[in-house]
Write a protein that holds these residues in place. Structure first.
Motif, PDB file in Angstrom:
ATOM      1  N   ARG A 175       0.837  -1.207   0.000  1.00  0.00           N
ATOM      2  CA  ARG A 175       0.000   0.000   0.000  1.00  0.00           C
ATOM      3  C   ARG A 175       0.872   1.257   0.000  1.00  0.00           C
ATOM      4  NH1 ARG A 175      -4.190   2.256  -1.928  1.00  0.00           N
ATOM      5  NH2 ARG A 175      -5.272   3.655  -0.553  1.00  0.00           N
ATOM      6  N   PHE A 176       1.955   1.230   0.762  1.00  0.00           N
ATOM      7  CA  PHE A 176       2.877   2.360   0.808  1.00  0.00           C
ATOM      8  C   PHE A 176       3.404   2.659  -0.595  1.00  0.00           C
ATOM      9  CE2 PHE A 176       6.634   4.811   1.575  1.00  0.00           C
ATOM     10  CZ  PHE A 176       6.451   5.446   2.797  1.00  0.00           C
ATOM     11  N   ILE A 177       3.877   1.621  -1.281  1.00  0.00           N
ATOM     12  CA  ILE A 177       4.438   1.791  -2.627  1.00  0.00           C
ATOM     13  C   ILE A 177       3.351   2.249  -3.601  1.00  0.00           C
ATOM     14  CG2 ILE A 177       5.591   0.627  -4.554  1.00  0.00           C
ATOM     15  CD1 ILE A 177       7.385   1.173  -2.034  1.00  0.00           C
ATOM     16  N   GLU A 236       1.068   6.492  -6.999  1.00  0.00           N
ATOM     17  CA  GLU A 236      -0.094   7.336  -7.295  1.00  0.00           C
ATOM     18  C   GLU A 236       0.269   8.814  -7.193  1.00  0.00           C
ATOM     19  OE1 GLU A 236      -3.816   7.343  -4.641  1.00  0.00           O
ATOM     20  OE2 GLU A 236      -3.678   5.283  -5.439  1.00  0.00           O
ATOM     21  N   ARG A 237       0.925   9.175  -6.110  1.00  0.00           N
ATOM     22  CA  ARG A 237       1.265  10.580  -5.870  1.00  0.00           C
ATOM     23  C   ARG A 237       2.305  11.110  -6.847  1.00  0.00           C
ATOM     24  NH1 ARG A 237       0.524   9.118   0.067  1.00  0.00           N
ATOM     25  NH2 ARG A 237      -1.252  10.412   0.655  1.00  0.00           N
ATOM     26  N   MET A 238       3.223  10.254  -7.279  1.00  0.00           N
ATOM     27  CA  MET A 238       4.277  10.733  -8.187  1.00  0.00           C
ATOM     28  C   MET A 238       3.918  10.554  -9.650  1.00  0.00           C
ATOM     29  SD  MET A 238       7.322   7.856  -7.795  1.00  0.00           S
ATOM     30  CE  MET A 238       8.329   8.286  -9.192  1.00  0.00           C
ATOM     31  N   GLY A 239       2.851   9.795  -9.921  1.00  0.00           N
ATOM     32  CA  GLY A 239       2.453   9.539 -11.297  1.00  0.00           C
ATOM     33  C   GLY A 239       3.436   8.645 -12.020  1.00  0.00           C
ATOM     34  N   GLY A 240       3.922   7.635 -11.317  1.00  0.00           N
ATOM     35  CA  GLY A 240       4.901   6.714 -11.902  1.00  0.00           C
ATOM     36  C   GLY A 240       4.485   5.274 -11.720  1.00  0.00           C
ATOM     37  N   ALA A 254       8.293   3.784  -8.144  1.00  0.00           N
ATOM     38  CA  ALA A 254       7.924   4.175  -6.783  1.00  0.00           C
ATOM     39  C   ALA A 254       8.743   3.403  -5.758  1.00  0.00           C
ATOM     40  CB  ALA A 254       6.432   3.944  -6.559  1.00  0.00           C
ATOM     41  N   GLU A 255       8.948   2.139  -5.989  1.00  0.00           N
ATOM     42  CA  GLU A 255       9.730   1.330  -5.063  1.00  0.00           C
ATOM     43  C   GLU A 255      11.179   1.808  -5.031  1.00  0.00           C
ATOM     44  OE1 GLU A 255       9.646  -3.246  -3.843  1.00  0.00           O
ATOM     45  OE2 GLU A 255      10.193  -2.940  -5.954  1.00  0.00           O
ATOM     46  N   ALA A 256      11.766   2.041  -6.199  1.00  0.00           N
ATOM     47  CA  ALA A 256      13.154   2.502  -6.273  1.00  0.00           C
ATOM     48  C   ALA A 256      13.319   3.874  -5.622  1.00  0.00           C
ATOM     49  CB  ALA A 256      13.625   2.541  -7.728  1.00  0.00           C
TER      50      ALA A 256
END
Length: 128
Positions: A5-7, A12-16, A21-23
């Motif tokens: 959920r964190f990732i 979602e927030r970064m649009g990636g 997002a994980e990296a």
């Protein structure tokens, strides 16, 4: 908050993508661990999913002094993403951290960072 959920929230927030997002999340936490004291990094780590804790507890060294631009630069290099992606990703990670750990712990972290870092989390600005 669970790791997946964190990732997802960071993506979602970064649009990636989830991979980006994980990296970026891992790189941002490693960089944050360099920027805040080891004790504060450990306190923060205790409130995060197990999979994220290792990125905050890799060093016991004193906090390094560097600004937001340097923070983003380090994240970009570590995550293997361009500077625009890192510039979108760092606020996404900070906003997700804030949601995951709550105001008290997050304010403790921000207390060790230059004021410019507060701009990464708009909901904190609105509360003032």
């Amino acid at each position: 908050m669970k790791y997946a959920r964190f990732i997802e929230k960071v993506a979602e927030r970064m649009g990636g993508s989830l991979g980006q997002a994980e990296a970026v999340t891992q790189a941002a936490l490693l960089t944050l661990a360099e920027r805040i004291t080891g004790g504060e990094a450990r306190d923060l780590a205790e409130q995060l999913p197990t999979e994220l804790r290792e990125f905050l507890t890799t060093t016991d060294e004193p906090a390094e002094a560097f600004d937001l631009d340097e923070f983003v630069r380090r994240v970009s290099i570590r995550a293997g993403v361009d500077s625009d992606t890192a510039s979108r990703g760092v606020p996404a990670v900070f906003q997700t951290l804030h949601r995951a750990v709550g105001d008290g712990e997050f304010q403790d972290v921000l207390g060790q960072l230059p004021k410019e870092f507060q701009n990464l989390v708009p909901e904190l600005i609105r509360r003032r």
